[in-house]
Design a protein around this motif. Sequence first.
Motif, PDB file in Angstrom:
ATOM      1  N   TYR A  60       0.859  -1.191   0.000  1.00  0.00           N
ATOM      2  CA  TYR A  60       0.000   0.000   0.000  1.00  0.00           C
ATOM      3  C   TYR A  60       0.893   1.238   0.000  1.00  0.00           C
ATOM      4  CZ  TYR A  60      -3.520  -3.437   1.285  1.00  0.00           C
ATOM      5  OH  TYR A  60      -4.346  -4.536   1.294  1.00  0.00           O
TER       6      TYR A  60
ATOM      7  N   GLY B 203       0.347   4.069  -1.576  1.00  0.00           N
ATOM      8  CA  GLY B 203      -0.379   5.332  -1.738  1.00  0.00           C
ATOM      9  C   GLY B 203      -0.165   6.335  -0.622  1.00  0.00           C
ATOM     10  N   PRO B 204      -0.309   5.916   0.652  1.00  0.00           N
ATOM     11  CA  PRO B 204      -0.122   6.892   1.741  1.00  0.00           C
ATOM     12  C   PRO B 204       1.245   7.577   1.713  1.00  0.00           C
ATOM     13  CG  PRO B 204      -1.197   4.943   2.594  1.00  0.00           C
ATOM     14  CD  PRO B 204      -0.823   4.638   1.176  1.00  0.00           C
ATOM     15  N   ILE B 205       2.291   6.849   1.303  1.00  0.00           N
ATOM     16  CA  ILE B 205       3.617   7.467   1.241  1.00  0.00           C
ATOM     17  C   ILE B 205       3.626   8.567   0.177  1.00  0.00           C
ATOM     18  CG2 ILE B 205       6.030   7.094   0.606  1.00  0.00           C
ATOM     19  CD1 ILE B 205       5.939   4.458   1.981  1.00  0.00           C
TER      20      ILE B 205
ATOM     21  N   VAL C  65       1.091  10.284  -0.817  1.00  0.00           N
ATOM     22  CA  VAL C  65       0.288  11.410  -0.318  1.00  0.00           C
ATOM     23  C   VAL C  65       1.106  12.238   0.673  1.00  0.00           C
ATOM     24  CG1 VAL C  65      -1.751  12.035   1.029  1.00  0.00           C
ATOM     25  CG2 VAL C  65      -1.925  10.274  -0.715  1.00  0.00           C
ATOM     26  N   TRP C  66       1.801  11.560   1.605  1.00  0.00           N
ATOM     27  CA  TRP C  66       2.631  12.298   2.569  1.00  0.00           C
ATOM     28  C   TRP C  66       3.719  13.079   1.838  1.00  0.00           C
ATOM     29  CZ3 TRP C  66       0.440  13.543   6.551  1.00  0.00           C
ATOM     30  CH2 TRP C  66      -0.219  12.672   7.423  1.00  0.00           C
TER      31      TRP C  66
ATOM     32  N   ILE D 291       3.731  14.348  -1.227  1.00  0.00           N
ATOM     33  CA  ILE D 291       3.192  15.553  -1.864  1.00  0.00           C
ATOM     34  C   ILE D 291       2.796  16.582  -0.814  1.00  0.00           C
ATOM     35  CG2 ILE D 291       1.350  16.443  -3.346  1.00  0.00           C
ATOM     36  CD1 ILE D 291       1.281  13.673  -4.681  1.00  0.00           C
ATOM     37  N   SER D 292       2.144  16.134   0.262  1.00  0.00           N
ATOM     38  CA  SER D 292       1.692  17.064   1.311  1.00  0.00           C
ATOM     39  C   SER D 292       2.871  17.791   1.949  1.00  0.00           C
ATOM     40  CB  SER D 292       0.938  16.302   2.407  1.00  0.00           C
ATOM     41  OG  SER D 292      -0.152  15.608   1.883  1.00  0.00           O
ATOM     42  N   ASN D 293       3.925  17.047   2.301  1.00  0.00           N
ATOM     43  CA  ASN D 293       5.084  17.685   2.934  1.00  0.00           C
ATOM     44  C   ASN D 293       5.782  18.630   1.977  1.00  0.00           C
ATOM     45  OD1 ASN D 293       4.650  16.360   5.297  1.00  0.00           O
ATOM     46  ND2 ASN D 293       6.198  14.802   4.986  1.00  0.00           N
TER      47      ASN D 293
ATOM     48  N   LEU E 221       4.456  20.338  -0.438  1.00  0.00           N
ATOM     49  CA  LEU E 221       3.666  21.562  -0.595  1.00  0.00           C
ATOM     50  C   LEU E 221       4.021  22.570   0.482  1.00  0.00           C
ATOM     51  CD1 LEU E 221       0.135  20.057  -1.370  1.00  0.00           C
ATOM     52  CD2 LEU E 221       1.464  21.505  -2.887  1.00  0.00           C
ATOM     53  N   THR E 222       4.079  22.103   1.722  1.00  0.00           N
ATOM     54  CA  THR E 222       4.371  23.014   2.839  1.00  0.00           C
ATOM     55  C   THR E 222       5.777  23.582   2.717  1.00  0.00           C
ATOM     56  OG1 THR E 222       2.966  21.625   4.215  1.00  0.00           O
ATOM     57  CG2 THR E 222       4.356  23.214   5.339  1.00  0.00           C
TER      58      THR E 222
ATOM     59  N   ALA F  45       6.270  26.072  -0.191  1.00  0.00           N
ATOM     60  CA  ALA F  45       5.656  27.374   0.112  1.00  0.00           C
ATOM     61  C   ALA F  45       6.561  28.187   1.032  1.00  0.00           C
ATOM     62  CB  ALA F  45       4.277  27.178   0.747  1.00  0.00           C
TER      63      ALA F  45
ATOM     64  N   GLN G  70      11.584  15.567   9.041  1.00  0.00           N
ATOM     65  CA  GLN G  70      10.189  15.160   9.186  1.00  0.00           C
ATOM     66  C   GLN G  70      10.015  13.701   8.806  1.00  0.00           C
ATOM     67  OE1 GLN G  70       6.984  17.664   7.550  1.00  0.00           O
ATOM     68  NE2 GLN G  70       8.434  19.358   7.570  1.00  0.00           N
TER      69      GLN G  70
ATOM     70  N   TRP H 182       0.623  17.818  17.757  1.00  0.00           N
ATOM     71  CA  TRP H 182       1.152  18.456  16.553  1.00  0.00           C
ATOM     72  C   TRP H 182       1.245  19.965  16.720  1.00  0.00           C
ATOM     73  CZ3 TRP H 182       3.932  16.192  13.168  1.00  0.00           C
ATOM     74  CH2 TRP H 182       3.771  14.816  12.956  1.00  0.00           C
TER      75      TRP H 182
ATOM     76  N   ARG I 249      -6.611   2.020   0.634  1.00  0.00           N
ATOM     77  CA  ARG I 249      -5.878   2.446   1.829  1.00  0.00           C
ATOM     78  C   ARG I 249      -5.236   3.827   1.720  1.00  0.00           C
ATOM     79  NH1 ARG I 249      -4.099  -2.109   4.996  1.00  0.00           N
ATOM     80  NH2 ARG I 249      -5.608  -3.769   4.655  1.00  0.00           N
ATOM     81  N   LEU I 250      -5.886   4.741   1.001  1.00  0.00           N
ATOM     82  CA  LEU I 250      -5.365   6.119   0.980  1.00  0.00           C
ATOM     83  C   LEU I 250      -5.897   6.848   2.204  1.00  0.00           C
ATOM     84  CD1 LEU I 250      -5.558   7.379  -2.718  1.00  0.00           C
ATOM     85  CD2 LEU I 250      -3.549   6.822  -1.372  1.00  0.00           C
TER      86      LEU I 250
ATOM     87  N   ASN J  20      -4.692   8.847   4.314  1.00  0.00           N
ATOM     88  CA  ASN J  20      -4.289  10.219   4.606  1.00  0.00           C
ATOM     89  C   ASN J  20      -4.571  11.170   3.439  1.00  0.00           C
ATOM     90  OD1 ASN J  20      -2.457   8.983   2.950  1.00  0.00           O
ATOM     91  ND2 ASN J  20      -0.636   9.795   3.944  1.00  0.00           N
TER      92      ASN J  20
ATOM     93  N   LEU K 253      -3.956  16.110   1.468  1.00  0.00           N
ATOM     94  CA  LEU K 253      -3.501  16.744   0.223  1.00  0.00           C
ATOM     95  C   LEU K 253      -4.096  18.138   0.089  1.00  0.00           C
ATOM     96  CD1 LEU K 253      -3.596  14.062  -2.610  1.00  0.00           C
ATOM     97  CD2 LEU K 253      -1.643  15.430  -1.877  1.00  0.00           C
TER      98      LEU K 253
ATOM     99  N   ARG L 167      -3.180  20.633   3.231  1.00  0.00           N
ATOM    100  CA  ARG L 167      -1.833  21.214   3.160  1.00  0.00           C
ATOM    101  C   ARG L 167      -1.761  22.297   2.083  1.00  0.00           C
ATOM    102  NH1 ARG L 167       2.748  18.851   5.546  1.00  0.00           N
ATOM    103  NH2 ARG L 167       2.034  17.413   7.151  1.00  0.00           N
TER     104      ARG L 167
ATOM    105  N   TYR M 267       5.848  33.017  -5.880  1.00  0.00           N
ATOM    106  CA  TYR M 267       6.276  31.802  -6.578  1.00  0.00           C
ATOM    107  C   TYR M 267       6.846  32.129  -7.948  1.00  0.00           C
ATOM    108  CZ  TYR M 267       3.378  29.593  -2.998  1.00  0.00           C
ATOM    109  OH  TYR M 267       2.829  29.203  -1.800  1.00  0.00           O
TER     110      TYR M 267
END
Lengths: 277, 262
Positions: free
Chosen positions: A32, A34-36, A38-39, A41-43, A45-46, A49, A82, A194, B176-177, B179, B183, B186, B198
Amino acid sequence: MASWPAAVCLRQLMMAKYFGHVRISLQNTLAYRGPIVVWLISNLLTVVAMIFVWRSASAGGLIGGFTKPELISYYVIGLFFQWFTGWTPFYWLKDEIKSGEIVGTLLVKPISPYWQIFCRELGWHLVATPVGSLATLGVFVFARHSFVVYGLWPVVLALASSVLAIFLIFSFSLCLGLLAFWFTHIGTVDAAFWGGKIFFGGQGIPVAFLSPQLIRVAYILPFRYLFSLPLEIYFAKLSPAQIGQGIVMQCLWIVFFVTLFKFMWHRGTRAYTAFGN
Amino acid sequence: MSKYLKMVWVFLKLSWLAAMEYRADFFIGIVIDTGWGVMDLIFFSTLVSSLGGLGGWNRGEVFVVVGLFRLLAVPVWAWMYASFSFLPRLVSQGELDMVLTKPVDSQFGVSFRRFSINMIGSIMTGSFFIAAGYRIIGQPPHLANALYLIWLLVVAVFLAYGMFFASVAPVLFFDRLNNVASLFTRSYDASKYPKEIYIPILQRILTTIWPVALILGVPAETLFGRPSWGALLWFHLVTLVFLIGGRVIWQAGLRRYASASS
């Protein structure tokens, strides 16, 4: 002497059990993925920025004790930390306690729950940390002209401190997850964790940006030792004595949370009831 | 339509009852939410005292935008995140059947399922930021701009919903997505910065493919008396695209959804 080979065999058998958990966790993580992503991309982005926010600053001068290149490097290195130190079993541990699955996964197993949970997290991080490192490398290539390094020793000491930070954040997160033995709803506990890590831990802004009173509070609480301390060491913001004090505080907080975990585990498993498993 | 509005009211009441069931959790949530606002205050105070302004916004305008960010955080976190964060579990554990078999639209069923009632702190800190920003600017907004702002904030909420839903709907395609809700949240956090900081290609991405920069950027520019008719038209068009696109992804996902044995 006759019992020595038996002791070695027993030790190898115990280690094999832990390695088994690492292997299963690694297989789950690879199955699985996918979660990696997603993390990742999310990290990114922050961090991206924040890099552009500080890039828009005019050159020269100190901002909260940091130069502009240091601030940009702060978030690049912070991205790696992180991923490297993000050992937080809180989420699945509290879910397993609430659902009763913990009976089968942890309570009836003849091995240390602390190290079993650690092995499960290790399996995830064997995949996540290299992925995070690659992401950090990509951001580094983009921001390389603003990147600063203050020599080999700060890097080595920062890595050593971050290894301690792993055990600290892991133990802290375990204790928070075990609250599920007593409380049904502990979502805000995670939000408080957090919030503390981002505010007092330097993950949002460097701790040096806070007022002197809040910096004193940050030095007492454990959050600074989860994230900010390795970065302060990396950027040579601390004297050798201060580095030593920081490492000692990390060790003391680890001892505190490990002791607290044992206490909570012992009391929690005595009070716990589950059904349906 | 009245059926759906009544159902929203019922879900709100149920969420309130659930919040009152765990009162300590509720009050701690208010404190933490206020804490996020305090953190923004410290960060942006340091930022504007060091930089003077940010991108195309002066000091006062930065605080006003951060205030708008905190106000819009209420629908984003209290409504959308509260509902969408459960969607991956609904899908992976087969509980989505309970939504699909109800005589209401399934998108409505997953979108208004839960609300978080403890974001009073964001309303207070957001209002404080806006008041502080206009104090720095030295004059209140023009009435016409303020009225435009109300409409544009409504559109911004629709855009945020469309983008958030489009980002979580793919859970019907991937397992199992858990989280996936992070997206959008954030990227929403990044919307409080002006797009001018930017590089051009990122500005283009953040105003077209993933238009988070429009959520606060267009209402803010209109409030500051710098509206661009092209940007306003694009803002409405992009909102429509994401609302329709999210729906298309959801319907396509439902066609391939097979329950996990509920």
